[in-house]
Design an enzyme around this catalytic site. Sequence first.
Site, PDB file in Angstrom:
ATOM      1  N   ARG A 183       0.844  -1.203   0.000  1.00 45.74           N
ATOM      2  CA  ARG A 183       0.000   0.000   0.000  1.00 45.74           C
ATOM      3  C   ARG A 183       0.882   1.258   0.000  1.00 45.74           C
ATOM      4  NH1 ARG A 183      -1.834   2.708   4.096  1.00 45.74           N
ATOM      5  NH2 ARG A 183      -1.125   1.152   5.586  1.00 45.74           N
TER       6      ARG A 183
ATOM      7  N   PHE B  16      11.327  -9.506  -8.272  1.00 44.42           N
ATOM      8  CA  PHE B  16      10.805 -10.605  -7.452  1.00 44.42           C
ATOM      9  C   PHE B  16       9.300 -10.381  -7.254  1.00 44.42           C
ATOM     10  CE2 PHE B  16      15.141  -9.539  -6.083  1.00 44.42           C
ATOM     11  CZ  PHE B  16      15.814 -10.728  -6.325  1.00 44.42           C
TER      12      PHE B  16
ATOM     13  N   ASP C 189      10.132 -11.895 -12.472  1.00 49.47           N
ATOM     14  CA  ASP C 189      10.220 -13.039 -11.564  1.00 49.47           C
ATOM     15  C   ASP C 189      10.779 -14.217 -12.339  1.00 49.47           C
ATOM     16  OD1 ASP C 189       8.771 -13.594  -8.588  1.00 49.47           O
ATOM     17  OD2 ASP C 189       9.245 -15.405  -9.741  1.00 49.47           O
TER      18      ASP C 189
ATOM     19  N   ASP D 152      12.145  -7.280  -3.576  1.00 49.56           N
ATOM     20  CA  ASP D 152      11.541  -8.095  -2.503  1.00 49.56           C
ATOM     21  C   ASP D 152      11.957  -9.551  -2.693  1.00 49.56           C
ATOM     22  OD1 ASP D 152      10.023  -8.942  -0.374  1.00 49.56           O
ATOM     23  OD2 ASP D 152       8.130  -8.950  -1.477  1.00 49.56           O
TER      24      ASP D 152
ATOM     25  N   CYS E 249      13.536 -10.595   4.009  1.00 45.95           N
ATOM     26  CA  CYS E 249      12.657 -11.437   4.828  1.00 45.95           C
ATOM     27  C   CYS E 249      13.466 -12.539   5.497  1.00 45.95           C
ATOM     28  CB  CYS E 249      11.515 -12.013   3.998  1.00 45.95           C
ATOM     29  SG  CYS E 249      12.058 -13.076   2.668  1.00 45.95           S
TER      30      CYS E 249
HETATM   31  N1  SAH Z   1       6.747  -9.079  -3.688  1.00 51.27           N
HETATM   32  C1  SAH Z   1       5.947 -10.270  -3.773  1.00 51.27           C
HETATM   33  C2  SAH Z   1       6.568 -11.432  -3.032  1.00 51.27           C
HETATM   34  C3  SAH Z   1       7.957 -11.837  -3.524  1.00 51.27           C
HETATM   35  S1  SAH Z   1       8.447 -13.428  -3.030  1.00 51.27           S
HETATM   36  C4  SAH Z   1       4.543  -9.963  -3.303  1.00 51.27           C
HETATM   37  O1  SAH Z   1       4.276  -8.842  -2.850  1.00 51.27           O
HETATM   38  O2  SAH Z   1       3.683 -10.835  -3.403  1.00 51.27           O
HETATM   39  C5  SAH Z   1       9.926 -13.702  -3.879  1.00 51.27           C
HETATM   40  C6  SAH Z   1       9.783 -14.044  -5.360  1.00 51.27           C
HETATM   41  O3  SAH Z   1      11.096 -14.077  -5.901  1.00 51.27           O
HETATM   42  C7  SAH Z   1       9.169 -15.381  -5.694  1.00 51.27           C
HETATM   43  O4  SAH Z   1       8.075 -15.175  -6.547  1.00 51.27           O
HETATM   44  C8  SAH Z   1      10.265 -16.170  -6.443  1.00 51.27           C
HETATM   45  O5  SAH Z   1       9.762 -16.905  -7.557  1.00 51.27           O
HETATM   46  C9  SAH Z   1      11.140 -15.055  -6.947  1.00 51.27           C
HETATM   47  N2  SAH Z   1      12.568 -15.341  -7.155  1.00 51.27           N
HETATM   48  C10 SAH Z   1      13.405 -16.066  -6.386  1.00 51.27           C
HETATM   49  N3  SAH Z   1      14.662 -15.980  -6.845  1.00 51.27           N
HETATM   50  C11 SAH Z   1      14.625 -15.186  -7.948  1.00 51.27           C
HETATM   51  C12 SAH Z   1      15.607 -14.697  -8.844  1.00 51.27           C
HETATM   52  N4  SAH Z   1      16.887 -15.010  -8.709  1.00 51.27           N
HETATM   53  N5  SAH Z   1      15.206 -13.897  -9.855  1.00 51.27           N
HETATM   54  C13 SAH Z   1      13.910 -13.576 -10.001  1.00 51.27           C
HETATM   55  N6  SAH Z   1      12.931 -13.976  -9.157  1.00 51.27           N
HETATM   56  C14 SAH Z   1      13.288 -14.783  -8.164  1.00 51.27           C
END
Ligand code: SAH
Length: 396
Positions: A213, A228, A250, A300, A340
């Site tokens: 938000r 991500f 992603d 993220d 996280c």
């Molecule tokens: N910001 C999102 C949550 C992110 S979770 C939300 O608000 O819902 C982290 C994400 O990173 C996952 O979807 C996973 O598939 C992705 N991920 C993990 N390693 C990665 C990489 N090296 N490059 C791109 N995406 C990646």
Amino acid sequence: MTRVILKPGRERSVARRHPWILSGAVAEGDAACGETVEVVSSAGAPLGYGSFSPQSQIRVRLLSFDPAVVPDAAFIADKVAAAIARRADFFVRGETNAFRLVNAESDGLSGVVVDSYAGHLVCQFTSAGAEQWKEAVVAALQKFAPDCRGVSERCDNKSRAREGLPTDVPFRHLAGAEPPELIEIFEGEVAFLVDVRKGHKTGFYLDQREARRLVGALANGADVLNCFSYTGGFGLFARAAGAASVTQVDVSADALALARKNEALAHLCGTKMDYVEADVFQYLRACRDAGRTFDLIVLDPPKFAEFKSQVMRAARGYKDINLLAMKLLRPNGILATFSCSGAMTGELFDKILAEAAADARRDFQMIARTRQGADHPVALGFPEGLYLKGVILRAL
Ligand code: SAH
């Protein structure tokens, strides 16, 4: 009942209400997987009761800190009811229909996580004790969760494996109505589809609700890079706030496919949406090499460090992506960056960001900090519960 006797001095963490007894703190006492044990100090003073985990470093998870109260099904039901009652605001205000009902240790139920997606409750039982109390938890959820339509469980998490619990069946329906293949939820004006069977965790990153938000609101007119992205969360909030463009990146094709479906749930608007299936580490470099710049970048990433031993390696990963992103920002651009990893402290994360900024030769102002939302509370005696840290920076 089996007694677990602690080594001298190890009762101190119990006095501070920390629910974990590590294997190194135990002088004597052995029990079956998930069995309820009495915990006593080295001098024999009764401290409380917990569940035994023979395979885990966390040997006992305390449930009752009162030597006069032995945990039983009614005790568990009370904890569940109290946790739900503390979320009354979420039910009443109606700003979202997806939130966490039970947050494990911080709600007094070590190893028990329950998320509600429009009344479809999805649990994780991540410790031997939690597994033992499953029936009591499910019965209490059906009784006390005001909008409970059904209860299911996700079993495919690493902590179960560490506790010696089965992880082969990733999803189990436990009670009430089965959830649909995709559950539609909303956070404010933004709707999402959640796949509780195959999505990450229980299906959605509910813990980032407040950050989505806050960051979205900064995106009006901006060219946004959402790294991500998972199913599009931050990017869809930016779109709702009138971003000029949003690039969702992603590595998971499934997550991006759901992100596109989520986009289709919203009204048509002028924001140009892009979906890129790529490794963020490589994508940021490609942007650098192509001379691309952005007004707002979200980082993220998943947990880079699960244990303290992995923190230094994780630090390099965080520094790498933050340094790259800092260089891609236009003047006055915003970087919303998160960690996280529970093992990564907020201080260390700040230090990594400061080093990245120095290497990027740019000045930044911190304009906000974020953390997991109020439905993911942190018990004061359990600082490990604060795992999600966010920093919002403005480039000068
Ligand atoms: N910001 C999102 C949550 C992110 S979770 C939300 O608000 O819902 C982290 C994400 O990173 C996952 O979807 C996973 O598939 C992705 N991920 C993990 N390693 C990665 C990489 N090296 N490059 C791109 N995406 C990646």
